[in-house]
Design an enzyme around this catalytic site. Structure first.
Site, PDB file in Angstrom:
ATOM      1  N   ASP A  52      -2.743  -4.098  -5.354  1.00 11.95           N
ATOM      2  CA  ASP A  52      -1.879  -2.730  -5.774  1.00 11.95           C
ATOM      3  C   ASP A  52      -1.868  -2.567  -7.043  1.00 11.95           C
ATOM      4  OD1 ASP A  52      -3.101  -1.592  -3.101  1.00 11.95           O
ATOM      5  OD2 ASP A  52      -1.169  -1.777  -1.952  1.00 11.95           O
ATOM      6  N   TYR A  80       2.459 -14.976  -0.970  1.00 10.18           N
ATOM      7  CA  TYR A  80       3.226 -13.385  -1.614  1.00 10.18           C
ATOM      8  C   TYR A  80       4.700 -13.663  -1.869  1.00 10.18           C
ATOM      9  CZ  TYR A  80      -0.651 -10.957  -1.079  1.00 10.18           C
ATOM     10  OH  TYR A  80      -2.639  -9.886  -1.120  1.00 10.18           O
ATOM     11  N   ARG A 186       3.140  -4.167   2.818  1.00 11.64           N
ATOM     12  CA  ARG A 186       3.056  -3.392   2.649  1.00 11.64           C
ATOM     13  C   ARG A 186       3.480  -2.620   4.457  1.00 11.64           C
ATOM     14  NH1 ARG A 186       0.468   1.051   0.202  1.00 11.64           N
ATOM     15  NH2 ARG A 186      -1.520  -0.176   0.145  1.00 11.64           N
TER      16      ARG A 186
END
Length: 229
Positions: A52, A80, A186
């Site tokens: 993103d 991540y 997310r």
């Protein structure tokens, strides 16, 4: 020094995507730099997994004949690091949209946060965010979301291999996650907030690894461009 033949036969380039760049912009910057340097009319180039615009970190970019390797690279495990902000949710589950609901966080302890993180380990059902590039009826979900349309999104099975909480300074919680292809961090932030009896959104994200590739060995698109000149 890399030659025209190197890029046409196939290179795997590790790029550290800057904040607010789209993955497409990063690929394009490389494509134009390679075409300009070697006076090429066209070159095949693509990335193995979108990031993103609000995320930074590792983009694996393949050129020439190596674009065939993209599906195999996309399937690799990813790592991540980032930050969840507790006590508030946004429609996009990150900072792309404004906060639309707030929740209490006084009841949340560090012990509770670590316990909840363990609940997400293994195979889980995850609903992708409505603000995502997945397609439904030929349209991208974020296009439907921006039009204010109700979208029924099916959950999918993903796997969380490691979920480590690295810092707790409420409302912020830093984490490191190792996960399978198709995992939305997310959505993990959103579900994490819910599991704590509150709300949460993703406020920072960096992709550090894809398979054996590490962001420590990556270069920025601008540095790559300069290295060709």
């Amino acid at each position: 020094m890399k030659t025209k033949e190197d890029f046409l036969n196939g290179e795997i380039l590790l790029i550290d995507k800057p904040l607010e760049w789209s993955s497409f912009q990063a690929v394009n910057a490389l494509k134009w730099a390679i075409r300009k340097k070697f006076n090429l009319k066209k070159i095949k180039i693509g990335h193995a997994g979108t990031l993103d615009p609000l995320a930074t970190g590792l983009l694996v970019i393949c050129t020439g004949k190596f674009t065939k390797k993209i599906p195999e690279l996309q399937g690799q495990v990813k790592e991540y690091t980032g930050t969840f902000t507790l006590g508030a949710t946004t429609p996009s589950y990150d900072l792309e949209t404004e906060v639309h609901q707030t929740f209490p966080i006084d009841h949340i302890t560090e012990a509770a946060i670590k316990k909840v993180a363990n609940q997400f380990l293994g195979e889980i059902d995850q609903v992708p965010p409505v603000f995502s590039a997945l397609k439904k009826d030929g349209k991208r979900l974020y296009e439907l979301a921006r039009e204010g349309k109700e979208v029924d999104i099916k959950s999918r099975k993903v796997e969380i291999l490691e979920f480590e909480i690295t810092r707790v300074t409420l409302p912020e919680v830093d984490f490191r996650v190792v996960c399978s292809k198709g995992t939305y961090i997310r959505s993990l932030a959103h579900d994490f907030g819910k599991a704590l009896g509150s709300g949460a959104h993703l406020s920072a994200l960096r992709r550090t690894k894809i398979g054996d590739f590490n962001v420590n060995n990556a270069t920025s698109p601008l540095v790559f461009k300069e290295s060709l000149e």
